[in-house]
Scaffold this active site. Structure first.
Site, PDB file in Angstrom:
ATOM      1  N   LYS A 119       0.722  -1.078   0.009  1.00  0.00           N
ATOM      2  CA  LYS A 119      -0.246   0.037  -0.092  1.00  0.00           C
ATOM      3  C   LYS A 119       1.057   1.104  -0.078  1.00  0.00           C
ATOM      4  CE  LYS A 119      -4.666  -1.867   1.256  1.00  0.00           C
ATOM      5  NZ  LYS A 119      -5.784  -1.582   1.893  1.00  0.00           N
ATOM      6  N   LYS A 151      -3.422 -11.102  -6.250  1.00  0.00           N
ATOM      7  CA  LYS A 151      -4.521 -11.548  -5.766  1.00  0.00           C
ATOM      8  C   LYS A 151      -5.638 -10.625  -6.201  1.00  0.00           C
ATOM      9  CE  LYS A 151      -5.799  -8.604  -1.932  1.00  0.00           C
ATOM     10  NZ  LYS A 151      -6.517  -8.315  -0.552  1.00  0.00           N
ATOM     11  N   LYS A 155     -10.301  -5.580  -4.602  1.00  0.00           N
ATOM     12  CA  LYS A 155     -11.233  -4.589  -5.085  1.00  0.00           C
ATOM     13  C   LYS A 155     -10.751  -3.151  -5.665  1.00  0.00           C
ATOM     14  CE  LYS A 155     -13.361  -4.314  -0.763  1.00  0.00           C
ATOM     15  NZ  LYS A 155     -12.408  -3.763   0.493  1.00  0.00           N
TER      16      LYS A 155
HETATM   17  P1  ATP Z   1      -8.330  -3.427  -0.455  1.00  0.00           P
HETATM   18  O1  ATP Z   1      -8.279  -4.050  -1.847  1.00  0.00           O
HETATM   19  O2  ATP Z   1      -9.166  -2.200  -0.542  1.00  0.00           O
HETATM   20  O3  ATP Z   1      -7.173  -3.576   0.419  1.00  0.00           O
HETATM   21  P2  ATP Z   1      -9.292  -6.198  -0.030  1.00  0.00           P
HETATM   22  O4  ATP Z   1     -10.455  -6.658  -0.635  1.00  0.00           O
HETATM   23  O5  ATP Z   1      -8.165  -6.689   0.101  1.00  0.00           O
HETATM   24  O6  ATP Z   1      -9.395  -4.751   0.032  1.00  0.00           O
HETATM   25  P3  ATP Z   1     -11.013  -6.416   2.746  1.00  0.00           P
HETATM   26  O7  ATP Z   1     -12.207  -5.882   2.206  1.00  0.00           O
HETATM   27  O8  ATP Z   1     -10.518  -5.729   3.897  1.00  0.00           O
HETATM   28  O9  ATP Z   1      -9.756  -6.237   1.736  1.00  0.00           O
HETATM   29  O10 ATP Z   1     -11.115  -7.882   2.837  1.00  0.00           O
HETATM   30  C1  ATP Z   1     -12.125  -8.630   3.284  1.00  0.00           C
HETATM   31  C2  ATP Z   1     -11.815 -10.007   3.338  1.00  0.00           C
HETATM   32  O11 ATP Z   1     -11.655 -10.435   2.001  1.00  0.00           O
HETATM   33  C3  ATP Z   1     -10.586 -10.645   3.999  1.00  0.00           C
HETATM   34  O12 ATP Z   1     -10.683 -11.533   4.654  1.00  0.00           O
HETATM   35  C4  ATP Z   1      -9.700 -10.791   2.963  1.00  0.00           C
HETATM   36  O13 ATP Z   1      -8.625 -11.688   3.370  1.00  0.00           O
HETATM   37  C5  ATP Z   1     -10.517 -11.509   1.977  1.00  0.00           C
HETATM   38  N1  ATP Z   1     -10.040 -11.332   0.744  1.00  0.00           N
HETATM   39  C6  ATP Z   1      -9.659 -10.001  -0.119  1.00  0.00           C
HETATM   40  N2  ATP Z   1      -9.085 -10.453  -1.217  1.00  0.00           N
HETATM   41  C7  ATP Z   1      -9.102 -11.873  -1.589  1.00  0.00           C
HETATM   42  C8  ATP Z   1      -8.831 -12.734  -2.593  1.00  0.00           C
HETATM   43  N3  ATP Z   1      -8.753 -12.240  -3.667  1.00  0.00           N
HETATM   44  N4  ATP Z   1      -9.076 -13.918  -2.359  1.00  0.00           N
HETATM   45  C9  ATP Z   1      -9.665 -14.562  -1.081  1.00  0.00           C
HETATM   46  N5  ATP Z   1      -9.911 -13.581  -0.210  1.00  0.00           N
HETATM   47  C10 ATP Z   1      -9.693 -12.387  -0.199  1.00  0.00           C
END
Ligand code: ATP
Ligand code: LTN
Length: 342
Positions: free
Chosen positions: A118, A200, A203
């Site tokens: 980040k 990964k 979002k």
């Molecule tokens: P950002 O991209 O804004 O950092 P994020 O999607 O990585 O957001 P969160 O919204 O806080 O993060 O994630 C919520 C949950 O989704 C967490 O448990 C995270 O581990 C899971 N998660 C996020 N991306 C993935 C992915 N690609 N595959 C599986 N689990 C995921």
């Protein structure tokens, strides 16, 4: 719930209101939360304070907080069974976070890969909150005596840190915190970016084609899967190293349908990539359609969401006081009688 209630294992998890959720969030986290509700004491939090570690437009953030709560409920989180609340409604999260900062080493935070990623993406705003983000996450978890934390693979390192902080505190001041266990889903723990399967699915990825949003219409889901990056081998095998795009599609297909990796290979191994892409899209569309209908109805019912969240916060605030009292006593901070009673 009181201190003496014979209790189910406590589960806490959370997501940030940083935008619409992806299929990765669903398969890696939310879907598993739903299945834990019957045999666990569950708390699910919308971590709005974490979202502030990157710049947010206040109006957009406010809407996203309620949208995320609507997503939780539309996925099947039942507010009668689980406690659903907004992090900033329970001030003890920030309070405990400060105290835990003093049990966390700079070097530990410097090693966090999410911080490194980040900071690269937000070069103009490497704020102290981004650095101490994992300490606030540890506070979220430790505040409720949490036993299990269902998250995607990417959060494993943060969970390890929460465990280390809890153990360090307990070693110095007595057994105040439960040391939580991570629960990482088998199949959906690391859904990959459809355009760059080395990363990964996130979002906040720039390319729209890279991510399936839970709110994407069926046609768009199909289009995104058809355009997913694969390779030129032309053979369907499960080889994450050399064929990460194909492995990702197989993973999404079998996890979505509740099948195994072997079943996916049996089903597809004599086929072309086109069939894999289309059938994966179809499976995802079928899974998402009922969610999307519920989400739309909830999104339009702000009074109901507000009521659920107000009730959730009230319960969470009361629960948080149990651990806060223990923490303050253990540290030698005088207890405020107006807050904790005699
Ligand atoms: P950002 O991209 O804004 O950092 P994020 O999607 O990585 O957001 P969160 O919204 O806080 O993060 O994630 C919520 C949950 O989704 C967490 O448990 C995270 O581990 C899971 N998660 C996020 N991306 C993935 C992915 N690609 N595959 C599986 N689990 C995921
Ligand atoms: N950092 C997490 C979100 C998060 C979280 C938590 C997850 C904040 N606090 C407590 C589980 C438990 C992420 O997914 N990016």
């Amino acid at each position: 719930m009181t201190e003496n209630t014979p209790s189910l294992p406590v589960v806490l998890s959370a997501a940030q209101p940083t935008g619409a959720l992806t299929l990765g969030n669903y398969l890696g986290a939310l879907r598993n939360w739903v299945t834990m509700q019957d045999d666990h004491d569950c708390l699910f939090c919308v971590v709005d304070l974490h979202a502030l570690t990157v710049r947010q437009d206040p109006k957009v953030l406010n809407d996203r907080i309620f949208d995320l709560a609507a997503v939780y409920l539309a996925c099947g989180i039942d507010p009668e069974k689980s406690d659903v609340f907004i992090q900033s409604h329970v001030p003890a999260h920030s309070e405990l976070s400060w105290l835990l900062n003093t049990f966390t080493q700079m070097g530990e935070l410097e090693r966090m890969t999410q911080f490194k990623d980040k900071s690269k993406r937000h070069k103009n705003n490497i704020n102290a909150g981004l650095f101490t983000y994992p300490v606030l996450m540890a506070a979220d978890i430790l505040l409720y005596g949490t036993n299990r934390v269902p998250v995607g693979e990417d959060q494993k390192q943060h969970l390890e840190l929460a465990r280390d902080i809890a153990s360090r505190f307990n070693n110095l001041h007595g057994p105040v915190f439960n040391v939580p266990e991570p629960m990482i889903a088998k199949g959906g723990a690391r859904v990959k970016d459809l355009q760059d399967p080395a990363k990964k699915m996130s979002k906040s990825a720039e390319s729209d084609l890279a991510k399936i949003m839970l709110t994407d219409p069926a046609k768009l889901i199909l289009k995104k899967f058809k355009k997913a990056v694969t390779d030129s081998e032309g053979v369907i095998r499960y080889d994450e190293q050399n064929q990460p795009g194909v492995a990702n599609l197989l993973n999404i297909w079998y996890t979505t349908l509740g099948k195994t990796q072997e079943e996916a290979l049996d089903h597809f191994s004599h086929n072309m990539y086109g069939k894999l892409k289309v059938e994966t899209a179809e499976a995802v569309i079928e899974m998402m359609t009922p969610f999307q209908e519920r989400f739309q109805a909830l999104q339009n019912d702000r009074p109901y969401l507000e009521q659920v969240l107000a009730k959730g916060a009230q319960k969470a605030r009361a629960r948080a006081e149990i651990v806060m009292k223990k923490v303050q006593s253990a540290l030698g901070l005088p207890l405020d009688q107006n807050r904790f009673g005699q």
